[in-house]
Scaffold this active site. Structure first.
Site, PDB file in Angstrom:
ATOM      1  N   GLU A 195       0.529  -0.905  -0.020  1.00 36.15           N
ATOM      2  CA  GLU A 195      -0.031   0.181  -0.263  1.00 36.15           C
ATOM      3  C   GLU A 195       0.732   1.317  -0.025  1.00 36.15           C
ATOM      4  O   GLU A 195       2.120   1.658   0.671  1.00 36.15           O
ATOM      5  CB  GLU A 195      -0.828  -0.448   1.065  1.00 36.15           C
ATOM      6  N   ASP A 236      -2.940  -0.471  11.305  1.00 37.08           N
ATOM      7  CA  ASP A 236      -4.193   0.167  11.646  1.00 37.08           C
ATOM      8  C   ASP A 236      -5.173  -0.423  10.686  1.00 37.08           C
ATOM      9  O   ASP A 236      -6.117  -0.501   9.787  1.00 37.08           O
ATOM     10  CB  ASP A 236      -3.812   1.934  11.468  1.00 37.08           C
ATOM     11  N   ASP A 238      -6.805   1.563   8.229  1.00 36.11           N
ATOM     12  CA  ASP A 238      -7.023   1.933   7.217  1.00 36.11           C
ATOM     13  C   ASP A 238      -6.520   0.388   6.310  1.00 36.11           C
ATOM     14  O   ASP A 238      -6.893   0.076   5.485  1.00 36.11           O
ATOM     15  CB  ASP A 238      -6.088   3.098   6.228  1.00 36.11           C
TER      16      ASP A 238
END
Ligand code: 28G
Length: 649
Positions: free
Chosen positions: A437, A512, A514
Site C-alpha cells: 500500500e 491500522d 485503514d
C-alpha cells in the site's frame, strides 16, 4: 480404498477371533496413516472428527428419527455429541458376532452406504465414520438409550475396554445416542477445538437439513457459550442469510424440490443488487466447490427457462442474442443441494460430481418448477430478465474493454505492469510478490527486498471495491489490472493456476484500520476473481510490528500489545526504555522494513486460510463488510468483535 479387505461384509465366513484381529489391524491402519482417512492431522483434521460423528446423527435425522443434536465442547477439550434418534442398535450383529454399536465403532467402513434400511446420505470427508474417530481418540465412550435401558461402552485408541454393558434404565420413550471422545494428542498437531469453526459448519448443516435443531455449547467458557441453529425453511433460509446486507431484487425465495432417478433435489435462489454469483452446491450435505453434473443441470435449467420466458414475453426481442448463463447468474444467490445414494467424484482432485443422473434430475425439476414459478410471479420474472439484459450489455462493454487492454499490452510488447519491480528468479516456487500500500512504503520495500526472489508491486491509494462494481469498471481499474497481469494466472474462466508467477502473494499494509480496510479490499478482489489462490493457500498477510522498543542501544520489535508488555516486563519497566508506536509502513526505513516484515528468516506471515466448509461464510463476510447496507455490517462487526480471526480471515 486399500482397506476393503477389512470390511466385515466381505469376511462373513471368518470366525470370531479372526474378526477381532482384523478389527485391530483396521484401526491400526487408521492410526498409522490418519491423513488417508481424515485428510490431515492439522486443526482441520481435528475438526473433521466432530463432523464425522455429527454426520451419523444427521443421517438419523434424515431417516426421520432425530430432531435435535447437541454438540458440547467440554472443559477438557473433549467433545460430546448427543442425538435423540433411535439409538444405535445394541443387539448382536451375527456377521461380526458383536453388538451392532461395537461394529459401528470398531470396524472400518461399518455403517456403510446401504446398512440398516435407510442409505447413508450425509457422510464425512471420506465417508469413513465413527470407527476412524474412535481409532484417533485417546478414549471414546458411547451411551445408548433404547427400550428403557441405558447401555455403555468405552474404547481407548480404538480398543474395546469392556463388553457393552447395561448401566441403568430410562423412560422407554426416551431414545438416543451420546458419544464423548478425547482426540489423541499423539496423532493431532493441536487438540484444541475452535468454537467459530464448529459454529460455521454446524450452522451450514442445520440450513441443509430443515427442521433439525443443532445446539453448540462451549463449556470452556463461563457462562457457557451457546448457539442454537434451527431453520424450518432449510436452504430457503440459507439464501436469506447469504443475502443479508444485500438488497434483494424481489421478495420471494424461488424454491424447487423433487426426486427423480433416486436423486433428491432441492434448490433455493434469489437475486440481489450485486454483480457476483454466490451459488453454492452440496452433495449429501458436503460442499462441492468444483461443482459437477448437479451444477451443470442447474445452469442448463435456468439458462433455458429464463431465455424462454424473456422471448415469450418480448423482454428479449427476436433479433437480440440469447442471455448467457453468466448474464442470468449476475447477482444470484443460490443453494443447490442434492442427496444421492452413491455419489461418484471425478476430476483431478476427485471433487467434481460425475453421476449423470444428477444432471437430468436437477435440470428437469428446476426447469419445470421454475417455469411454473415465473408464470405465477410475472413481476419477479420481469425483474430478473431485465437485470440479465443489463448484465448482457455490460458484459459486451467489458469484453470490448478487455480486448482493448489485450491489444494495448500487445502493442507495448510486455504484459507486466510498469510499477512492478520483478524478481530475477523465474521459478514460481521460489518467488514471492509483495502487494504494498502506498508509493513511499513501496519505495522502501523495493530498496529492502531480496531481488532474486522478492517482487514488489506498489498500489496507489484504495483499490476498487469489486463488491460494488461491474466487470467493465473493474477491468478499467489500473491497480486491479496490474495485479492480474503480475500474477499471470488470468481470471474467472481463463484462470490457470499453473501460470501463477509467485507462490507467495503477500499483502503488506499498515497495521491500522485503514490498512486493514485496504487488505480486505484486496482479499475481496482475490476471493471473487481468483478464489483458487486462497483455497490453495498462496495468499498471505504481512505482519508489520506495532512497536519498536529501544534500551541501551538494543532494539526489540513487538507485533501485539501483549508482546510489548511481555518484553517490557522482561526488560524492567524503568525510564530507560524508548517505545515507538509504528503508525504506518512509511515510518520504517528500508533496513527496518526488511528486518521486521520482509526477511523470510525473521518476519511473521499470516496465511489466509479458507476451508471448503467455510466458503459460503466467507462470501457473507465480504459482502457484509464491503456492501452498502450499514445495519448488517454493524451487527456483523459487533457479533465478531471478540473474535478477530473472523475479521482478518
Ligand atoms: C450422538 C452421536 C452420533 C446414530 C443410529 C441409529 C441406528 C443406526 C445410528 O443403525 C445401522 C443397523 C443395524 C448395524 C438404525 C437404530 C435402525 C434402527 C438405527 C449417532 C448397522 C446403524 N434403529 N443413530 N445407527 N446399523 N446416531 N449419533 O451416531 O446393524 S448412528
Amino acid at each position: 480404498m486399500s482397506d476393503e479387505k477389512l470390511n466385515f461384509e466381505l469376511d462373513s465366513e471368518s470366525e470370531y477371533g479372526a474378526d477381532q484381529i482384523q478389527i485391530l489391524e483396521g484401526l491400526e491402519a487408521v492410526r498409522k496413516r490418519p491423513g488417508m482417512y481424515i485428510g490431515s492431522t492439522s486443526e482441520r483434521g481435528l475438526h473433521h472428527l466432530v463432523y464425522e460423528i455429527v454426520d451419523n446423527a444427521v443421517d438419523e435425522a434424515l431417516a426421520g428419527f432425530c430432531s435435535h443434536i447437541i454438540v458440547s465442547i467440554n472443559p477438557d477439550n473433549s467433545i460430546t455429541v448427543t442425538d435423540n434418534g433411535r439409538g444405535i442398535p445394541t443387539g448382536i450383529n451375527h456377521k461380526a458376532g458383536l453388538p451392532a454399536v461395537e461394529v459401528v465403532f470398531t470396524v472400518l467402513h461399518a455403517g456403510g452406504k446401504f446398512g440398516g434400511g435407510g442409505y447413508k446420505v450425509s457422510g464425512g470427508l471420506h465417508g469413513v465414520g465413527a470407527s476412524v474417530v474412535n481409532a484417533l481418540s485417546e478414549w471414546l465412550e458411547v451411551e445408548i438409550s433404547r427400550e428403557g435401558k441405558v447401555y455403555k461402552q468405552r474404547y481407548e485408541r480404538g480398543k474395546t475396554m469392556y463388553p457393552l454393558k447395561e448401566v441403568g434404565t430410562c423412560d422407554p420413550e426416551k431414545t438416543g445416542t451420546k458419544v464423548t471422545f478425547f482426540p489423541d494428542d499423539k496423532i493431532f498437531e493441536t487438540t484444541v477445538f475452535d468454537f467459530e469453526t464448529l459454529k460455521v459448519r454446524l450452522r451450514e448443516t442445520a440450513f441443509l437439513t430443515k427442521n433439525l435443531k443443532i445446539t453448540l455449547r462451549d463449556h470452556r467458557d463461563f457462562p457457557v457459550n451457546e448457539r442454537v441453529f434451527h431453520y424450518e425453511g432449510g436452504i430457503k433460509e440459507f439464501v436469506t442469510y447469504l443475502n443479508t446486507g444485500k438488497e434483494a431484487l424481489y421478495p420471494e425465495i424461488i424454491y424447487c424440490e423433487g426426486e427423480k432417478d433416486n436423486v433428491y433435489v432441492e434448490v433455493a435462489m434469489q437475486h440481489n443488487d450485486s454483480f457476483n454469483d454466490s451459488s453454492y452446491s452440496f452433495v449429501n450435505n458436503i460442499i462441492t466447490p468444483e461443482g459437477g453434473t448437479h451444477v451443470a443441470g442447474f445452469r442448463s435449467a435456468i439458462t433455458k427457462t429464463f431465455n424462454n420466458y424473456a422471448r415469450d414475453n418480448k423482454i428479449l426481442k427476436d433479433n437480440e442474442p440469447a442471455l448467457t448463463g453468466d448474464d442470468i447468474r449476475e447477482g444470484l444467490t443460490a443453494i443447490i443441494s442434492i442427496k444421492i445414494g452413491e455419489p461418484q467424484f471425478e476430476g483431478q482432485t476427485k471433487q467434481k460430481l460425475g453421476n449423470s443422473e444428477a444432471r437430468g434430475a436437477v435440470d428437469n425439476i428446476v426447469s419445470e418448477q421454475l417455469t411454473y414459478f415465473l408464470e405465477q410471479h410475472p413481476q419477479t420474472a420481469k425483474a430478473i430478465c431485465e437485470k440479465s439484459v443489463l448484465a448482457q450489455r455490460a458484459r459486451e462493454a467489458a469484453r470490448k474493454a478487455r480486448d482493448l487492454t489485450r491489444r494495448k499490452s500487445a502493442l507495448e510488447g510486455t504484459s507486466l505492469p510498469g510499477k512492478l519491480a520483478d524478481c530475477s528468479d523465474k521459478n514460481p516456487e521460489n518467488c514471492e510478490i509483495f502487494i504494498v500500500e502506498g508509493d513511499s512504503a513501496g519505495g522502501s520495500a523495493k530498496t529492502a527486498r531480496s531481488r532474486a526472489t522478492q517482487a514488489i508491486l506498489p498500489l496507489r491509494g484504495k483499490i476498487l471495491n469489486v463488491e460494488k462494481a461491474r466487470e467493465d469498471r473493474i477491468y478499467g481499474n489500473a491497480e486491479i489490472k496490474a495485479m492480474i497481469t503480475a500474477f499471470g494466472t488470468g481470471i474467472h474462466e481463463d484462470f490457470d493456476i499453473s501460470k501463477l508467477r509467485y507462490h507467495k502473494i503477500i499483502i503488506m499494509t499498515d497495521a491500522d484500520v485503514d490498512g486493514a480496510h485496504i487488505a480486505t479490499l484486496m482479499l475481496t478482489f482475490l476471493y471473487r476473481f481468483m478464489p483458487e489462490l486462497i483455497r490453495q493457500g498462496y495468499v498471505y498477510l504481512a505482519m508489520p510490528p506495532l512497536f519498536k522498543i529501544e534500551r541501551n542501544k538494543k532494539v526489540w520489535y513487538a507485533y501485539s500489545d501483549d508482546e510489548r508488555d511481555r518484553i517490557l516486563d522482561e526488560l524492567g519497566r524503568d525510564g530507560n526504555n524508548k517505545i515507538q508506536r509504528y503508525k504506518g509502513l512509511g515510518e520504517m526505513d528500508a533496513e527496518q522494513l526488511w528486518e521486521t516484515t520482509m526477511d523470510p528468516e525473521k518476519r511473521v506471515l499470516k496465511r489466509v486460510k479458507m476451508d471448503d466448509s467455510e466458503m459460503s461464510e466467507i462470501d457473507l463476510v465480504f459482502s457484509t463488510l464491503m456492501g452498502d447496507k450499514v445495519e448488517p455490517r454493524r451487527e456483523f462487526i459487533e457479533e465478531n468483535a471478540k473474535n478477530v480471526t473472523n475479521l482478518d480471515i
